[in-house]
Design a protein around this motif. Structure first.
Motif, short mmCIF file in Angstrom:
data_model
loop_
_atom_site.label_atom_id
_atom_site.label_comp_id
_atom_site.label_asym_id
_atom_site.label_seq_id
_atom_site.Cartn_x
_atom_site.Cartn_y
_atom_site.Cartn_z
N LEU A 123 33.56 49.32 49.17
CA LEU A 123 34.38 49.34 47.96
C LEU A 123 35.83 49.65 48.28
N GLN A 124 36.04 50.54 49.23
CA GLN A 124 37.40 50.95 49.60
C GLN A 124 38.23 49.77 50.08
N ILE A 125 37.61 48.85 50.78
CA ILE A 125 38.34 47.69 51.29
C ILE A 125 38.05 46.42 50.48
N HIS A 126 37.39 46.61 49.32
CA HIS A 126 37.06 45.49 48.43
C HIS A 126 36.35 44.37 49.18
N ALA A 127 35.35 44.73 49.95
CA ALA A 127 34.61 43.74 50.73
C ALA A 127 33.84 42.81 49.81
N GLN A 128 33.97 41.53 50.04
CA GLN A 128 33.21 40.57 49.27
C GLN A 128 32.92 39.34 50.13
N GLY A 129 31.95 38.56 49.69
CA GLY A 129 31.55 37.39 50.45
C GLY A 129 30.05 37.19 50.38
N SER A 130 29.57 36.21 51.13
CA SER A 130 28.16 35.86 51.13
C SER A 130 27.48 36.31 52.42
N VAL A 131 26.20 36.63 52.29
CA VAL A 131 25.38 36.98 53.45
C VAL A 131 24.12 36.14 53.41
N GLU A 132 23.82 35.45 54.50
CA GLU A 132 22.57 34.73 54.63
C GLU A 132 21.75 35.39 55.72
N ALA A 133 20.48 35.62 55.46
CA ALA A 133 19.62 36.31 56.42
C ALA A 133 18.31 35.57 56.58
N PHE A 193 28.47 38.80 47.16
CA PHE A 193 29.10 39.98 46.56
C PHE A 193 30.48 39.59 46.05
N ARG A 194 30.81 40.02 44.83
CA ARG A 194 32.12 39.79 44.25
C ARG A 194 32.68 41.12 43.72
N ASN A 196 35.67 42.46 41.08
CA ASN A 196 36.67 42.00 40.12
C ASN A 196 37.88 42.93 40.11
N GLU A 197 38.81 42.66 39.20
CA GLU A 197 40.07 43.41 39.18
C GLU A 197 39.87 44.89 38.89
N SER A 198 38.81 45.24 38.18
CA SER A 198 38.56 46.65 37.88
C SER A 198 37.69 47.32 38.94
N SER A 199 37.54 46.65 40.08
CA SER A 199 36.76 47.16 41.21
C SER A 199 35.27 47.28 40.89
N LYS A 200 34.82 46.52 39.91
CA LYS A 200 33.40 46.50 39.60
C LYS A 200 32.72 45.47 40.49
N VAL A 201 31.62 45.88 41.10
CA VAL A 201 30.92 45.00 42.04
C VAL A 201 29.85 44.22 41.30
N THR A 202 29.81 42.92 41.53
CA THR A 202 28.73 42.10 41.00
C THR A 202 28.08 41.37 42.17
#
Length: 272
Positions: A123-133, A193-194, A196-202
Protein backbone atom coordinates in the motif's frame (compact mmCIF):
# COMPACT_ATOMS: atom_id res chain seq x y z
CA UNK A 1 -38.64 -46.58 -3.33
CA UNK A 2 -35.85 -44.32 -4.54
CA UNK A 3 -38.26 -42.40 -6.81
CA UNK A 4 -40.62 -41.92 -3.85
CA UNK A 5 -37.73 -40.47 -1.81
CA UNK A 6 -36.87 -38.00 -4.58
CA UNK A 7 -40.50 -36.92 -4.89
CA UNK A 8 -40.66 -36.43 -1.14
CA UNK A 9 -37.50 -34.35 -1.26
CA UNK A 10 -38.87 -32.16 -4.02
CA UNK A 11 -42.12 -31.65 -2.11
CA UNK A 12 -40.21 -30.70 1.03
CA UNK A 13 -38.16 -28.25 -0.98
CA UNK A 14 -41.31 -26.73 -2.42
CA UNK A 15 -42.65 -26.18 1.09
CA UNK A 16 -39.40 -24.50 2.12
CA UNK A 17 -39.31 -22.06 -0.80
CA UNK A 18 -40.20 -18.39 -0.24
CA UNK A 19 -43.83 -17.47 -0.55
CA UNK A 20 -43.34 -14.16 -2.37
CA UNK A 21 -43.21 -14.26 -6.17
CA UNK A 22 -40.37 -11.74 -6.24
CA UNK A 23 -37.95 -14.02 -4.37
CA UNK A 24 -35.57 -15.34 -7.00
CA UNK A 25 -32.67 -17.34 -5.60
CA UNK A 26 -29.47 -18.81 -6.99
CA UNK A 27 -26.93 -20.82 -5.02
CA UNK A 28 -23.72 -22.67 -5.89
CA UNK A 29 -22.98 -26.10 -4.43
CA UNK A 30 -19.92 -28.34 -4.49
CA UNK A 31 -20.95 -31.98 -4.30
CA UNK A 32 -18.73 -35.00 -3.82
CA UNK A 33 -19.67 -37.61 -6.41
CA UNK A 34 -18.77 -41.20 -7.26
CA UNK A 35 -18.60 -41.68 -11.02
CA UNK A 36 -18.59 -45.26 -12.27
CA UNK A 37 -16.39 -46.79 -14.95
CA UNK A 38 -19.33 -46.15 -17.30
CA UNK A 39 -19.21 -42.42 -16.57
CA UNK A 40 -22.44 -42.44 -14.54
CA UNK A 41 -22.93 -40.67 -11.19
CA UNK A 42 -23.77 -43.42 -8.68
CA UNK A 43 -23.53 -41.57 -5.36
CA UNK A 44 -23.45 -37.97 -4.17
CA UNK A 45 -22.21 -36.36 -0.95
CA UNK A 46 -23.38 -32.76 -0.42
CA UNK A 47 -21.40 -30.31 1.66
CA UNK A 48 -22.23 -30.03 5.34
CA UNK A 49 -25.12 -27.71 6.00
CA UNK A 50 -27.05 -28.58 2.84
CA UNK A 51 -30.62 -29.47 3.76
CA UNK A 52 -32.01 -32.89 2.90
CA UNK A 53 -34.60 -31.55 0.38
CA UNK A 54 -31.93 -29.67 -1.55
CA UNK A 55 -29.54 -32.63 -1.35
CA UNK A 56 -32.25 -34.88 -2.81
CA UNK A 57 -32.92 -32.51 -5.72
CA UNK A 58 -29.20 -32.15 -6.48
CA UNK A 59 -28.72 -35.91 -6.30
CA UNK A 60 -31.56 -36.44 -8.75
CA UNK A 61 -30.10 -33.91 -11.20
CA UNK A 62 -26.53 -35.20 -11.04
CA UNK A 63 -27.65 -38.76 -11.79
CA UNK A 64 -28.85 -37.49 -15.17
CA UNK A 65 -25.36 -36.33 -16.12
CA UNK A 66 -22.67 -38.40 -17.82
CA UNK A 67 -18.89 -38.14 -18.04
CA UNK A 68 -16.30 -39.62 -20.34
CA UNK A 69 -15.07 -42.71 -18.44
CA UNK A 70 -11.65 -42.23 -16.85
CA UNK A 71 -8.87 -44.54 -17.98
CA UNK A 72 -6.11 -46.27 -16.05
CA UNK A 73 -3.72 -48.74 -17.68
CA UNK A 74 -6.01 -48.93 -20.69
CA UNK A 75 -9.21 -49.74 -18.80
CA UNK A 76 -12.12 -47.65 -17.56
CA UNK A 77 -12.14 -47.13 -13.78
CA UNK A 78 -14.34 -45.34 -11.22
CA UNK A 79 -13.57 -41.84 -9.97
CA UNK A 80 -14.47 -39.78 -6.94
CA UNK A 81 -14.69 -36.13 -7.92
CA UNK A 82 -16.32 -32.88 -6.81
CA UNK A 83 -19.01 -31.42 -9.04
CA UNK A 84 -19.81 -27.72 -8.86
CA UNK A 85 -23.38 -26.87 -9.77
CA UNK A 86 -25.85 -24.03 -9.40
CA UNK A 87 -29.45 -24.28 -8.24
CA UNK A 88 -31.69 -21.44 -9.39
CA UNK A 89 -35.25 -21.01 -8.12
CA UNK A 90 -37.51 -18.75 -10.17
CA UNK A 91 -41.05 -18.12 -8.87
CA UNK A 92 -43.97 -17.05 -11.05
CA UNK A 93 -46.98 -14.91 -10.29
CA UNK A 94 -49.12 -17.98 -9.66
CA UNK A 95 -47.04 -19.10 -6.68
CA UNK A 96 -45.27 -21.92 -8.52
CA UNK A 97 -41.56 -22.39 -9.04
CA UNK A 98 -39.10 -23.42 -11.72
CA UNK A 99 -35.91 -25.07 -10.46
CA UNK A 100 -32.89 -25.21 -12.76
CA UNK A 101 -29.80 -27.20 -11.79
CA UNK A 102 -26.84 -26.32 -14.03
CA UNK A 103 -23.45 -27.95 -14.39
CA UNK A 104 -20.43 -25.73 -13.72
CA UNK A 105 -17.40 -28.01 -13.43
CA UNK A 106 -15.81 -31.05 -11.83
CA UNK A 107 -12.40 -31.76 -10.37
CA UNK A 108 -10.54 -31.64 -7.05
CA UNK A 109 -12.19 -29.65 -4.28
CA UNK A 110 -10.73 -26.15 -3.83
CA UNK A 111 -11.74 -24.53 -0.53
CA UNK A 112 -10.99 -20.81 -0.65
CA UNK A 113 -9.83 -19.74 2.79
CA UNK A 114 -9.12 -16.07 2.15
CA UNK A 115 -8.26 -13.44 -0.41
CA UNK A 116 -4.60 -12.40 -0.81
CA UNK A 117 -3.39 -10.02 1.90
CA UNK A 118 -2.43 -6.63 0.48
CA UNK A 119 0.44 -5.71 2.79
CA UNK A 120 1.16 -2.25 4.27
CA UNK A 121 4.40 -2.25 2.27
CA UNK A 122 2.45 -2.76 -0.95
CA UNK A 123 0.00 0.00 0.00
CA UNK A 124 2.86 2.38 0.82
CA UNK A 125 4.15 2.19 -2.73
CA UNK A 126 0.68 1.79 -4.31
CA UNK A 127 1.64 -1.55 -5.83
CA UNK A 128 -0.76 -2.70 -8.49
CA UNK A 129 -0.81 -5.08 -11.41
CA UNK A 130 -1.63 -8.66 -12.36
CA UNK A 131 -0.27 -11.92 -11.02
CA UNK A 132 -0.56 -15.24 -12.84
CA UNK A 133 0.34 -18.41 -10.95
CA UNK A 134 0.53 -22.09 -11.76
CA UNK A 135 0.84 -24.85 -9.19
CA UNK A 136 0.74 -28.62 -8.79
CA UNK A 137 -1.70 -30.25 -6.41
CA UNK A 138 -0.02 -33.41 -5.15
CA UNK A 139 -1.91 -36.60 -4.41
CA UNK A 140 -1.51 -35.90 -0.68
CA UNK A 141 -3.41 -32.60 -1.03
CA UNK A 142 -0.34 -30.38 -0.72
CA UNK A 143 0.00 -27.53 -3.21
CA UNK A 144 3.37 -26.66 -4.73
CA UNK A 145 3.70 -23.34 -6.54
CA UNK A 146 5.39 -24.00 -9.88
CA UNK A 147 5.64 -20.52 -11.37
CA UNK A 148 4.35 -17.02 -10.67
CA UNK A 149 4.78 -13.92 -12.77
CA UNK A 150 3.51 -10.37 -12.61
CA UNK A 151 2.94 -7.41 -14.89
CA UNK A 152 4.72 -5.23 -12.29
CA UNK A 153 8.48 -5.83 -12.65
CA UNK A 154 9.54 -3.96 -9.49
CA UNK A 155 9.30 -4.41 -5.74
CA UNK A 156 5.54 -3.96 -5.89
CA UNK A 157 5.23 -6.91 -8.21
CA UNK A 158 7.22 -9.10 -5.85
CA UNK A 159 4.93 -8.13 -2.98
CA UNK A 160 1.80 -8.89 -5.02
CA UNK A 161 3.20 -12.21 -6.17
CA UNK A 162 3.97 -13.23 -2.59
CA UNK A 163 0.42 -12.26 -1.54
CA UNK A 164 -1.14 -14.48 -4.22
CA UNK A 165 1.21 -17.40 -3.60
CA UNK A 166 0.60 -17.24 0.16
CA UNK A 167 -3.17 -17.17 -0.38
CA UNK A 168 -3.05 -20.24 -2.63
CA UNK A 169 -0.97 -22.10 -0.04
CA UNK A 170 -3.50 -21.20 2.69
CA UNK A 171 -6.37 -22.67 0.69
CA UNK A 172 -7.34 -26.32 1.22
CA UNK A 173 -7.59 -28.92 -1.50
CA UNK A 174 -9.01 -32.43 -1.74
CA UNK A 175 -7.71 -34.42 -4.74
CA UNK A 176 -9.85 -36.63 -6.93
CA UNK A 177 -9.41 -40.38 -6.60
CA UNK A 178 -8.88 -42.65 -9.58
CA UNK A 179 -9.75 -46.30 -8.95
CA UNK A 180 -9.69 -45.55 -5.21
CA UNK A 181 -6.31 -43.76 -5.14
CA UNK A 182 -5.79 -39.96 -4.95
CA UNK A 183 -4.21 -38.42 -8.02
CA UNK A 184 -2.35 -35.14 -8.62
CA UNK A 185 -3.74 -32.18 -10.55
CA UNK A 186 -2.62 -28.80 -11.86
CA UNK A 187 -3.93 -25.36 -10.91
CA UNK A 188 -3.84 -22.03 -12.69
CA UNK A 189 -5.13 -18.65 -11.55
CA UNK A 190 -4.85 -14.93 -12.22
CA UNK A 191 -5.55 -11.93 -10.01
CA UNK A 192 -5.37 -8.19 -10.67
CA UNK A 193 -4.79 -5.55 -7.98
CA UNK A 194 -5.90 -1.93 -8.45
CA UNK A 195 -5.40 1.09 -6.17
CA UNK A 196 -7.72 4.07 -6.65
CA UNK A 197 -7.15 7.73 -5.80
CA UNK A 198 -8.30 7.25 -2.21
CA UNK A 199 -5.77 4.41 -1.77
CA UNK A 200 -8.54 1.84 -1.60
CA UNK A 201 -7.42 -1.54 -2.88
CA UNK A 202 -9.65 -3.54 -5.19
CA UNK A 203 -9.00 -6.94 -6.69
CA UNK A 204 -10.30 -8.72 -9.73
CA UNK A 205 -10.35 -12.37 -8.77
CA UNK A 206 -11.69 -15.17 -10.93
CA UNK A 207 -11.14 -17.93 -8.39
CA UNK A 208 -14.87 -18.38 -8.17
CA UNK A 209 -15.03 -19.68 -11.71
CA UNK A 210 -15.24 -23.27 -12.80
CA UNK A 211 -12.22 -25.18 -11.60
CA UNK A 212 -11.88 -27.41 -14.66
CA UNK A 213 -11.37 -24.45 -16.89
CA UNK A 214 -10.52 -25.08 -20.49
CA UNK A 215 -11.80 -22.70 -22.19
CA UNK A 216 -10.43 -20.31 -19.72
CA UNK A 217 -12.04 -16.94 -20.42
CA UNK A 218 -14.32 -15.38 -17.87
CA UNK A 219 -15.88 -11.95 -18.04
CA UNK A 220 -15.77 -9.75 -14.95
CA UNK A 221 -18.21 -6.86 -15.07
CA UNK A 222 -16.23 -4.77 -12.59
CA UNK A 223 -13.05 -5.05 -14.66
CA UNK A 224 -14.12 -3.04 -17.70
CA UNK A 225 -11.25 -0.59 -17.25
CA UNK A 226 -8.65 -3.34 -17.05
CA UNK A 227 -5.96 -3.13 -19.71
CA UNK A 228 -5.83 -5.99 -22.22
CA UNK A 229 -3.18 -8.63 -21.52
CA UNK A 230 0.19 -8.01 -23.15
CA UNK A 231 1.82 -10.35 -25.65
CA UNK A 232 4.00 -11.59 -22.78
CA UNK A 233 0.85 -12.37 -20.77
CA UNK A 234 -0.60 -14.36 -23.66
CA UNK A 235 2.64 -16.25 -24.24
CA UNK A 236 2.86 -17.15 -20.54
CA UNK A 237 -0.72 -18.37 -20.46
CA UNK A 238 -0.23 -20.49 -23.55
CA UNK A 239 2.86 -22.07 -21.99
CA UNK A 240 0.99 -22.92 -18.80
CA UNK A 241 -2.03 -24.49 -20.45
CA UNK A 242 -4.44 -21.58 -20.71
CA UNK A 243 -6.42 -21.33 -23.92
CA UNK A 244 -5.90 -17.87 -25.36
CA UNK A 245 -8.99 -16.59 -27.15
CA UNK A 246 -9.78 -13.51 -29.19
CA UNK A 247 -11.46 -11.58 -26.36
CA UNK A 248 -8.22 -10.12 -25.04
CA UNK A 249 -10.01 -7.50 -22.92
CA UNK A 250 -11.21 -10.20 -20.52
CA UNK A 251 -9.48 -11.76 -17.57
CA UNK A 252 -9.03 -15.49 -16.97
CA UNK A 253 -10.80 -17.85 -14.64
CA UNK A 254 -8.64 -20.40 -12.88
CA UNK A 255 -8.37 -24.01 -13.64
CA UNK A 256 -7.84 -27.22 -11.75
CA UNK A 257 -7.31 -30.20 -14.00
CA UNK A 258 -9.59 -33.20 -13.69
CA UNK A 259 -9.31 -36.86 -14.67
CA UNK A 260 -12.86 -36.55 -16.04
CA UNK A 261 -14.40 -34.71 -18.95
CA UNK A 262 -18.14 -33.93 -19.14
CA UNK A 263 -20.18 -35.79 -21.73
CA UNK A 264 -23.87 -35.03 -21.10
CA UNK A 265 -24.39 -32.24 -18.58
CA UNK A 266 -27.49 -30.42 -19.81
CA UNK A 267 -29.34 -28.22 -17.29
CA UNK A 268 -32.05 -30.07 -15.38
CA UNK A 269 -35.35 -28.20 -14.96
CA UNK A 270 -38.11 -29.06 -12.49
CA UNK A 271 -41.50 -27.37 -12.10
CA UNK A 272 -43.12 -27.25 -8.68
Amino acid sequence: MKGVMYCAGVMLLACALPARAADRQKQTYVIGADVSALGEVTKTEPESGVTKPIAAVLDLALRHWRFVPAQKDGRAVPVHTFITTTLEVVPDAGGKYTLTISYVSQGPKWELSSMPVYSPEALQIHAQGSVEATAKLQADGKLIIKESRTSNPGRGGRLLTKAVDDALLRDRYTPETLDGKPVPAYLRTRMTFRVNESSKVTTTDCKGGPPDSIPIWCSVAKARDEAPPTNADLAFLEQTGFVVGIEANRTWRPGISSVLQPSVVNPITMHL
